[in-house]
Scaffold this motif. Structure first.
Motif: not given
Length: 292
Positions: A26-37
């Motif tokens: 869940e932490d890994l998924e959250k970081k990808i969802k919040e990732f900013k280019l």
């Protein structure tokens, strides 16, 4: 009993040779969802997926989508027949990974598979043109000749989002030793062209459970398995890509529900790929800005 345990011990390291955040999907998924280019006005970075026929290229794309959809998906059609000697994917197609009502900051581009015969499978020059952004969506690859500017599917002036920022090679752990010289020649040619274009490259090694009995019993053995490390090293030596960018994972090709441990390996891989692609994106835009 004791002999069996002793045999398994010889197949395994005393401790993992890579740390893995099991249970933290869940932490890994959250970081990808919040990732900013790193570049504004760019909605996504393009990640191109290539590989030999039957290596699990399209299954990888479906598996990534499955992680975020929390269910097994099959948007990218997979060849389920027993004949895997020829490629099933015929078109260049882009897959957007949905995050609720929006999309994640990367897209996956599927391509025709690499085959041993020169006039079968995708042409290496077509892969190069696709990396450069010159091939339009849904272009049907021609096995007899490469794309030219006069073709309907050719894009003369690709935008930044049409270009590739990370190239992913899919290699099956149980089939690495059986790769033909001609397929390896094609991979090395593509690799050299990607280097010229300054596109980072990653190996995704699929089917680890088919190559190692330890991993077949317990996926968490993937980084204590001597066999998996040996296979990753073989991938690295064959392609010339550093072991640091060789990642093993299991695709969702035989499951009916998603599983946490499979998710973790996929999410770790996507995290590394996304960071590499973002770095390449930033470098390209800095170069363009400095040259103006």
């Amino acid at each position: 009993m004791g002999g069996s345990q002793s045999k398994e011990t010889t197949l395994e390291y005393n401790k993992p040779w890579r740390d893995t955040p099991w249970g933290l999907q869940e932490d890994l998924e959250k970081k990808i969802k919040e990732f900013k280019l790193s570049v504004q006005n760019i909605e996504h970075v393009r990640i191109m997926v290539i590989g030999e026929v039957g290596a699990g290229k399209t299954s990888f794309i479906n598996s990534v989508n499955s992680v975020f959809q929390k269910r097994i998906t099959n948007e990218a059609l997979v060849n389920k027949t027993t004949d895997i000697s020829t490629t099933f994917t015929k078109w260049l197609k882009t897959y957007y990974i949905r995050n609720a009502q929006s999309f994640l900051p990367f897209v996956l581009t599927d391509t025709m598979g690499l085959e041993s015969e020169d006039l079968h499978g995708v042409h290496t020059e077509d892969i190069v043109k696709a990396m450069e952004g010159h091939i339009k969506e849904r272009y049907k690859f021609n096995q007899t000749c490469t794309i030219v500017p006069q073709d309907v599917g050719y894009r003369s002036d690709p935008s930044p989002q049409d270009k590739t920022y990370c190239l992913v090679y899919i290699m099956a752990a149980d089939k690495i030793s059986m790769m033909t010289d001609n397929v390896l020649k094609k991979i090395k040619y593509i690799k050299n062209k990607a280097n010229e274009l300054e596109i980072p490259q990653v190996i995704i090694m699929t089917r680890p459970d088919e190559a190692c009995p330890l991993v077949q019993k317990d996926l968490r053995k993937i980084y204590t398995s001597k066999k998996i490390k040996e296979k990753l090293k073989e991938c690295s030596e064959l392609t010339g890509i550093s072991m640091s960018y060789a990642l093993p994972l299991k695709n969702y090709h035989d499951k009916i529900d998603t599983q946490n441990d499979i998710d973790v390996l996929i999410l770790r891989a996507i995290t590394q790929i996304l960071h590499l692609a973002n770095d390449a994106l930033r470098m390209k835009f800095n170069e363009n800005t400095n040259s103006e």
